[in-house]
Write a protein that holds these residues in place. Structure first.
Motif, PDB file in Angstrom:
ATOM      1  N   PHE A 145       1.844   4.410 -14.514  1.00 57.32           N
ATOM      2  CA  PHE A 145       1.851   5.335 -13.382  1.00 57.32           C
ATOM      3  C   PHE A 145       2.566   4.686 -12.200  1.00 57.32           C
ATOM      4  O   PHE A 145       2.315   3.527 -11.872  1.00 57.32           O
ATOM      5  N   TYR A 146       3.431   5.449 -11.569  1.00 57.75           N
ATOM      6  CA  TYR A 146       4.123   5.008 -10.362  1.00 57.75           C
ATOM      7  C   TYR A 146       3.713   5.934  -9.221  1.00 57.75           C
ATOM      8  O   TYR A 146       3.985   7.133  -9.270  1.00 57.75           O
ATOM      9  N   ALA A 147       3.032   5.377  -8.240  1.00 54.65           N
ATOM     10  CA  ALA A 147       2.552   6.143  -7.087  1.00 54.65           C
ATOM     11  C   ALA A 147       3.374   5.747  -5.872  1.00 54.65           C
ATOM     12  O   ALA A 147       3.384   4.574  -5.474  1.00 54.65           O
ATOM     13  N   THR A 148       4.099   6.707  -5.294  1.00 50.13           N
ATOM     14  CA  THR A 148       5.002   6.383  -4.193  1.00 50.13           C
ATOM     15  C   THR A 148       4.720   7.248  -2.971  1.00 50.13           C
ATOM     16  O   THR A 148       4.268   8.385  -3.076  1.00 50.13           O
ATOM     17  N   ASP A 149       5.023   6.671  -1.817  1.00 44.12           N
ATOM     18  CA  ASP A 149       4.887   7.386  -0.549  1.00 44.12           C
ATOM     19  C   ASP A 149       5.690   6.613   0.487  1.00 44.12           C
ATOM     20  O   ASP A 149       6.029   5.440   0.271  1.00 44.12           O
ATOM     21  N   ILE A 150       5.995   7.267   1.620  1.00 42.66           N
ATOM     22  CA  ILE A 150       6.715   6.566   2.687  1.00 42.66           C
ATOM     23  C   ILE A 150       5.775   5.923   3.691  1.00 42.66           C
ATOM     24  O   ILE A 150       6.208   5.139   4.534  1.00 42.66           O
ATOM     25  N   ASN A 151       4.495   6.254   3.615  1.00 43.28           N
ATOM     26  CA  ASN A 151       3.539   5.779   4.615  1.00 43.28           C
ATOM     27  C   ASN A 151       2.779   4.569   4.069  1.00 43.28           C
ATOM     28  O   ASN A 151       1.974   4.712   3.145  1.00 43.28           O
ATOM     29  N   PRO A 152       3.011   3.377   4.608  1.00 42.21           N
ATOM     30  CA  PRO A 152       2.346   2.184   4.070  1.00 42.21           C
ATOM     31  C   PRO A 152       0.832   2.223   4.232  1.00 42.21           C
ATOM     32  O   PRO A 152       0.108   1.698   3.378  1.00 42.21           O
TER      33      PRO A 152
END
Length: 285
Positions: A145-152
Motif C-alpha cells: 500500500f502506498y499512502a500519499t498526501d501533500i500535508n506532512p
C-alpha cells in the motif's frame, strides 16, 4: 461617399473582486516560494477556507497574509492547514467498500502481487479501512500500500493511526455496513486517549509526500483509491490527476472515486469502463 462601418465596442472583461485578485497573487507567491501549487484548486472552496484563515490570523486582507507567509515559514505552515482538507471517516460510504469486497477483490485475487495507491490519504481513515478489507479477504501478504498526501502533518497522523474514541461508534457502523467479517475492535486498542489502529496493520504500507498538482507517477498500481479529493480541484487539475491514475494503473486495473466525482466529463473518460457505476469504481481499458 464611403463611410466607415460602425464597430461595436469591445466587451468589458468581467470585474474581478479585490479579494480574488489578492487570492490569485497569494497562490502564485505560495507556488514560487514553497513549491506547493494550489492555483488550480476550486476557487469557491479556497475563498471559504482563506476567509476562515484571515479570522484566525487576525488579518484584514490576503495581501497582509501574503506578507506574513513570505517572511515566516511557520505562518505558512499554519496557513497550509487551511489549504488542505482533512475530512474523512473509516469505511466512508460503506457501499463503496462492499463493492470492492464483492466485485473487485475476486479480480485482484488473480494477481500474484498487488499494489494499492491511496492518493490524498489525509489522516489515514481510508487507508486503514482498505487494510482491514484486504486482511479479511486474505490479500494482505501479497499487497503493498502506498499512502500519499501533500500535508506532512496529515501523513504523520495517518501513520500514527490514532482517532478519537467518540468516532469509533460511527466507524463501527460503517464497517458492518461494508460487510465487515469480524469486530472492528479486533483492529485497534485504546492508547493515548484514543483508539490506535496502526499496529500490525502498518506492515507493508509506505507513506510518502506526493502532489497531484506537480508530481508524476511513481508506481504501477492495481487499485487507485482517490475519493473526495478532486471535488476541490478545477477541471484542469482534475484531468491532470486522472491522467496520473490512468498511467499508474495496470491494464484492467481499478480506480475508485468519491460519490460526487465522475469520469464522465474528463479527458480520461475513454480510457476507462464503468465497473460499478453507482459506487464510482472504474476499470482501465
Amino acid at each position: 461617399m464611403k463611410t466607415n462601418p460602425t464597430t461595436a465596442p469591445e466587451p468589458r472583461p468581467p470585474r474581478i473582486s479585490d479579494f480574488d485578485i489578492e487570492l490569485t497573487l497569494l497562490l502564485e507567491a505560495i507556488y514560487l516560494k514553497y513549491q506547493h501549487d494550489f492555483r488550480h484548486y476550486a476557487m469557491s472552496s479556497l475563498r471559504r477556507r482563506l476567509t476562515q484563515a484571515l479570522d484566525e490570523f487576525g488579518l484584514a486582507t490576503l495581501s497582509q497574509m501574503q506578507d506574513r507567509i513570505m517572511r515566516s515559514g511557520a505562518d505558512f505552515a499554519r496557513l497550509f492547514q487551511y489549504l488542505t482538507v482533512q475530512v474523512s471517516d473509516m469505511f466512508r460510504d460503506p457501499a463503496y467498500f462492499l463493492a470492492l469486497r464483492q466485485q473487485v477483490m475476486p479480480v485482484l485475487r488473480t494477481y500474484p502481487s498487488i499494489k494499492v495507491w491511496v492518493a490524498g490519504c489525509s489522516t489515514g481513515e481510508e487507508l486503514w479501512s482498505l487494510k482491514i478489507l484486504f486482511d479479511e479477504e486474505g490479500l494482505t501478504e501479497r499487497t503493498l500500500f502506498y499512502a500519499t498526501d501533500i500535508n506532512p502533518d496529515a501523513l504523520a497522523r495517518a501513520e500514527a493511526g490514532i482517532y478519537a474514541l467518540d468516532r469509533i461508534a460511527g466507524f463501527t457502523q460503517n464497517y458492518l455496513a461494508a460487510g465487515g467479517k469480524r469486530s472492528l475492535s479486533d483492529y485497534y486498542h485504546a492508547a493515548y486517549g484514543g483508539a490506535r489502529f496502526a499496529g500490525a496493520l502498518k506492515d507493508r504500507v509506505v507513506f510518502a509526500d506526493h502532489s497531484l498538482s506537480t508530481d508524476e507517477v511513481f508506481l504501477e498500481a492495481h487499485l487507485v483509491s482517490c475519493r473526495n479529493v478532486m471535488i476541490y480541484f478545477d477541471r484542469a487539475l482534475q484531468d491532470r490527476a486522472l491522467g496520473l491514475f490512468q498511467r499508474a494503473l495496470v491494464r484492467r486495473g481499478f480506480l475508485g472515486l468519491g460519490s460526487k466525482e465522475s469520469l464522465r466529463f474528463s479527458n480520461q473518460h475513454e480510457a476507462f469502463d464503468e465497473f460499478c457505476p453507482r459506487e464510482r469504481i472504474y476499470q482501465k481499458r
